[in-house]
Design a protein around this motif. Sequence first.
Motif, PDB file in Angstrom:
ATOM      1  N   GLU A 159       0.700  -1.117   0.163  1.00 47.45           N
ATOM      2  CA  GLU A 159      -0.184  -0.067   0.044  1.00 47.45           C
ATOM      3  C   GLU A 159       0.633   1.250   0.012  1.00 47.45           C
ATOM      4  O   GLU A 159       1.677   1.353   0.657  1.00 47.45           O
ATOM      5  N   GLY A 160       0.746   2.231  -0.914  1.00 50.62           N
ATOM      6  CA  GLY A 160       1.489   3.495  -1.002  1.00 50.62           C
ATOM      7  C   GLY A 160       2.821   3.256  -1.577  1.00 50.62           C
ATOM      8  O   GLY A 160       3.662   4.103  -1.563  1.00 50.62           O
ATOM      9  N   TYR A 161       2.863   2.224  -2.284  1.00 55.89           N
ATOM     10  CA  TYR A 161       4.333   2.159  -2.877  1.00 55.89           C
ATOM     11  C   TYR A 161       4.332   2.740  -4.064  1.00 55.89           C
ATOM     12  O   TYR A 161       3.551   3.177  -5.193  1.00 55.89           O
ATOM     13  N   HIS A 162       5.387   3.825  -4.245  1.00 57.70           N
ATOM     14  CA  HIS A 162       5.718   4.763  -5.203  1.00 57.70           C
ATOM     15  C   HIS A 162       7.123   4.511  -6.000  1.00 57.70           C
ATOM     16  O   HIS A 162       7.214   5.647  -6.578  1.00 57.70           O
ATOM     17  N   GLY A 163       7.611   3.467  -5.954  1.00 63.47           N
ATOM     18  CA  GLY A 163       8.909   3.359  -6.453  1.00 63.47           C
ATOM     19  C   GLY A 163       8.909   3.516  -7.905  1.00 63.47           C
ATOM     20  O   GLY A 163       7.800   3.472  -8.575  1.00 63.47           O
ATOM     21  N   TYR A 164       9.996   3.532  -8.639  1.00 63.65           N
ATOM     22  CA  TYR A 164      10.115   3.440 -10.060  1.00 63.65           C
ATOM     23  C   TYR A 164      11.181   2.730 -10.474  1.00 63.65           C
ATOM     24  O   TYR A 164      12.245   2.743 -10.133  1.00 63.65           O
ATOM     25  N   PRO A 165      10.771   1.616 -11.427  1.00 60.75           N
ATOM     26  CA  PRO A 165       9.715   1.472 -11.988  1.00 60.75           C
ATOM     27  C   PRO A 165       8.747   0.905 -10.766  1.00 60.75           C
ATOM     28  O   PRO A 165       9.435   0.406  -9.675  1.00 60.75           O
ATOM     29  N   ARG A 166       7.541   0.653 -11.110  1.00 63.88           N
ATOM     30  CA  ARG A 166       6.673   0.308  -9.937  1.00 63.88           C
ATOM     31  C   ARG A 166       6.899  -1.248  -9.811  1.00 63.88           C
ATOM     32  O   ARG A 166       7.432  -2.044 -10.611  1.00 63.88           O
ATOM     33  N   LEU A 167       6.803  -1.529  -8.431  1.00 64.29           N
ATOM     34  CA  LEU A 167       7.024  -2.871  -8.012  1.00 64.29           C
ATOM     35  C   LEU A 167       6.674  -4.045  -9.429  1.00 64.29           C
ATOM     36  O   LEU A 167       7.584  -4.940  -9.613  1.00 64.29           O
TER      37      LEU A 167
END
Length: 380
Positions: free
Chosen positions: A242-250
């Motif tokens: 929840e709330g994960y905003h990494g790049y690239p997305r998981l």
Amino acid sequence: MIHLRRRQFLKSVAMATLVPLGMGVRLRPVLAGTAPKRVVFFYIPDGCIPTLWHPSGSEFDFTLSQMTEPLAAVKDHCVFVSGLNMYEGGATHEGGIAKVLTGNGPTSLDVFLSEQLGSLTSLSSLLLGVASSHENGSGYFSYLPGRIPRTPQDNPVAAFESVFGSHGGGGGGPNPQLSVLDSALADLNSLRSRLGSIERAKLDLHLSALREVETRLNDPTNADALGCSTSEFNQEGFTVPEGYHGYPRLYNREEHFELVGKLQMDLAALALSCDMTRVLGLQWSHPVSPTRMAWTGSSQRHHDASHYGHAGSATAANFILLQRWYMDQLRYFIDQLSSRPDGDGTLLDNTLILVFSELGDGNLHNHKNMPFILAGGAGG
């Protein structure tokens, strides 16, 4: 009823808005069936090496080439098309994917079919992706009227919820609650007022489709999703924090490419077998694919390998490994459909799969001798 957290729902909606002449065919017998007919559009990136893709031999007695050899066990379910060209003009990755299902018209074939069949199921169509996002992408194959591109859903967990709702565990019947659309109406209207005309049109289409799903899933006489077990999905326990905003997305990271692809194929088979939709698209990566698929044995990124130089080069060897891997995924999907009873036969007997790319020869960037495969029975 689809149950989502309000913030999660609004984020998903916002993302969704921005977001034959000379043809030789290898033939096989078909089995007629009485069940509904389905169609799947199965995209793989960056073309092929034509001499190592197309089979050799006669119509009924043929040998698969190096790139398609993983389909040997299911080749009786397949039709291999050779000698079919797309008309030239825009002989690029981007030009190819824009016209392969549209013919440069305003609407893609998958959308056209969903308009004809969509009223019969909870979802008029379902568009799934595996790292297809425009975060690093260069085009989609699906277009709404007016050449508005449709963005595939790359997150298999979110895709599952959009099809079966957060309760999709085993068909206990509808559980009506406050409509997620009604509860978010003020926020949606605020969002709509800030969008341009094209994005506003996409939002309206998206909301209309969601409203249709809500209505159907709350109708106790509608058996689409009732009694259809989904417990087999995601046995691996894949989650997106929840709330994960990494790049690239998981879910778009290379280390998850293989698993997410399997989950999307499992979801596709489940959605078709539960008759949630009869028109489905699956986009693996995207044109000019940067994916490094080390588990195949290739030492190059996909697009780099597609510029193979000549059929005997080391780069060609990498490209062969990569496209063979995609064919092995196709074999898995065919096996999934053929293992599910449907009408008088199997789900595969009543489904047509179109396998395609945006280029013919990946090295030459042309649209000649396209790598098209048809699989399944299409209901006879």
